[in-house]
Design an enzyme around this catalytic site. Structure first.
Site, PDB file in Angstrom:
ATOM      1  CB  CYS A   1      40.260  41.393  78.044  1.00  0.00           C
ATOM      2  SG  CYS A   1      39.443  42.697  76.874  1.00  0.00           S
TER       3      CYS A   1
ATOM      4  CB  CYS B   1      38.758  44.521  78.546  1.00  0.00           C
ATOM      5  SG  CYS B   1      37.661  43.565  77.568  1.00  0.00           S
TER       6      CYS B   1
END
Length: 508
Positions: A150, A153
């Protein structure tokens, strides 16, 4: 050979098991406990040996976070202040608690000590049992649900680590769950998007939707670990009324039991400011004067006041139904809560961020009319979210402003009222009638078709990010142009020419 390997395996297992806690003497206790967090069993028997071994095994991974386990044999050591088996809990050199080891309740107490020990790292959570203990604990935890692939992230990771270090001496700990490897945990927590940041506090779970910046995180943590409500006097009334929405609990000076209102305040402490007072001036000025105790929800400078003077068992549901401001401005941090919530939504689509005066008047009219139906009046900058609005509600930017009714539970939206005409802020009666009879309206689904092709998705992405993509393409074109017109063979000033090998390759 097999026998020898088996013997080595057994020896290694016993050795690893023995390392779960460390045998200490009194002088070592003073040295070891000067740093980190220690749980030490003082005992003169072996009655707790298996239980202590099992408990320390369960938390052996926490040694890498500065949580250690020890044991002192009081048959060999002159244990001070010792009369029976006990656990002594140390944190950074200080004895913070002593727990009777002869009672069966010692394990939960020790677990609480571990979970509340300030740690300067974000702790990986790898099983549901650990998360369950965290949720049931009295400690505050801020947990990141993420995946290694991600992009958002990855951007968050260094900020999250800095937050963990800065909160090392605070009353909260940070944790993280890898949703790629711990899918059962993420499914149990209903994690839909990544990263999801959840704050666990006093038995409640809150989803953080603010900016992913260090200062924003620190402000949020300070708020969430502070008191659930503020005790005020009459001087604070102006501040209370200046809030978009606030809750005031008015009680008798003799009524000092505030447990019920604290439970309600904790449930909404991430969004709803709660004030508690026994001031008679506030009592006289706010709606429902004289009835104590009572809750008063204040909106729009005090123009809207809703009162609940019923039993405390009704408070939580009542607050949940009345906690929204007159008009909620939608953004990325709160859109899902409203557009995918449980309440009907009157959604006003505009071309800017300013709250529309006409729509505000409609919401005020709805509140003042005393309808029991829970409805959220929300406004969205449809020019900024043009692709989303077109795709989901079929509203073009040229048709703004627009007004639609949403039923999130049924995943439907309505553009026309019972009279077959579109909704406007100049005809609130038609809107109110539609809100009360959505089952009689012709609705369309808010679900984007699952069969959307890859090409369609690319077109949608380009539509959402057209300017950025154009700038990137121009930048890449400039780089290619520069390389092709400036690259030269090393040591010469001559432009690059095709080689003989190139000619052969073309011919072949």
């Amino acid at each position: 050979m097999v026998s020898r390997l088996w013997t080595l395996s057994v020896c290694f297992s016993l050795f690893a098991k023995a390392l779960a806690f460390i045998s200490l003497n009194e002088s070592q206790v003073k040295t070891k406990t000067a740093n980190n967090h220690w749980l030490i069993l003082y005992t003169a028997t072996n009655d707790l040996a298996d239980q202590w071994q099992s408990f320390s095994d369960n938390y052996s991974d926490w040694q890498s976070f500065g949580v250690y386990f020890g044991q002192v044999d009081c048959n060999k050591e002159a244990c001070p202040d010792f009369d029976q088996a006990q656990f002594r809990l140390f944190s950074e050199g200080a004895l913070v608690n002593t727990v009777d080891a002869t009672k069966n309740s010692w394990q939960p107490v020790l677990e609480q000590h571990i979970l509340s020990s300030p740690i300067s790292r974000s702790i990986p959570i790898n099983d549901l049992d650990t998360l369950t203990r965290i949720k049931e604990s009295t400690s505050s935890w801020f947990i990141k649900f993420y995946a290694p692939w991600c992009g958002h992230c990855k951007n968050l990771a260094p900020v999250w680590e800095n937050l963990a270090m800065e909160q090392a001496s605070s009353p909260i700990n940070l944790g993280e769950v890898n949703c790629e490897t711990q899918r059962d945990i993420c499914a149990a927590e209903n994690v839909g998007g990544l990263p999801t940041l959840a704050f666990y506090n006093r038995g409640h779970r809150f989803v953080y939707n603010g900016k992913r910046e260090l200062d924003s995180f620190k402000t949020y943590v300070k708020k969430m670990t502070g008191p659930a409500f503020e005790v005020v006097s009459y001087d604070a009334l102006a501040k209370i009324q200046a809030e978009p929405v606030s809750l005031v609990y008015i009680h008798s000076p003799k009524d000092t039991n505030l447990e019920a209102i604290e439970q309600v305040a904790v449930q909404g402490m991430d969004k709803l400011p709660v004030y508690v007072t026994a001031d008679k001036k506030i009592d006289k000025e706010l709606k429902g004067a004289g009835k104590l105790p009572r809750l008063v929800m204040i909106k729009h400078g005090g123009q809207v006041q809703s009162v609940n003077d019923g039993p405390s068992s009704t408070w939580a549901d009542w607050v949940d139904s009345h906690k929204y401001p007159l008009v909620t401005t939608l953004a990325s941090h709160n859109a899902n809560e409203v557009l995918k919530g449980k309440r009907l939504v009157a959604l006003y689509l505009t071309a800017n961020e300013q709250t529309d005066a006409g729509f505000l008047a409609v919401s005020l009219d709805w509140e003042s009319s005393g309808y029991d139906l829970p409805v959220t009046f929300a406004q969205l900058n449809a020019k900024q979210w043009s692709t989303f609005v077109k795709r989901v509600y079929n509203v073009d930017a040229k048709d703004l402003p627009g007004l639609v009714v949403l039923d999130p539970k049924k995943k439907l939206y309505f553009k026309e009222g019972l009279n077959g005409e579109g909704f406007t802020t100049t005809q609130p009666e038609a809107l109110f009638a539609a809100l009360q009879h959505t089952d009689e309206l012709h609705g369309q689904t808010t679900d984007v078709p699952r069969g959307v092709s890859i090409v369609q998705k690319i077109l949608v992405f380009v539509g959402d990010h057209g300017l950025k993509i154009t700038l990137v393409m121009l930048g890449l074109s400039a780089i290619v142009f520069y390389i092709n017109h400036t690259r030269q063979p090393q040591g010469t000033n001559m432009p690059i020419q095709p080689t003989e090998d190139d000619d052969h390759e073309k011919k072949d």
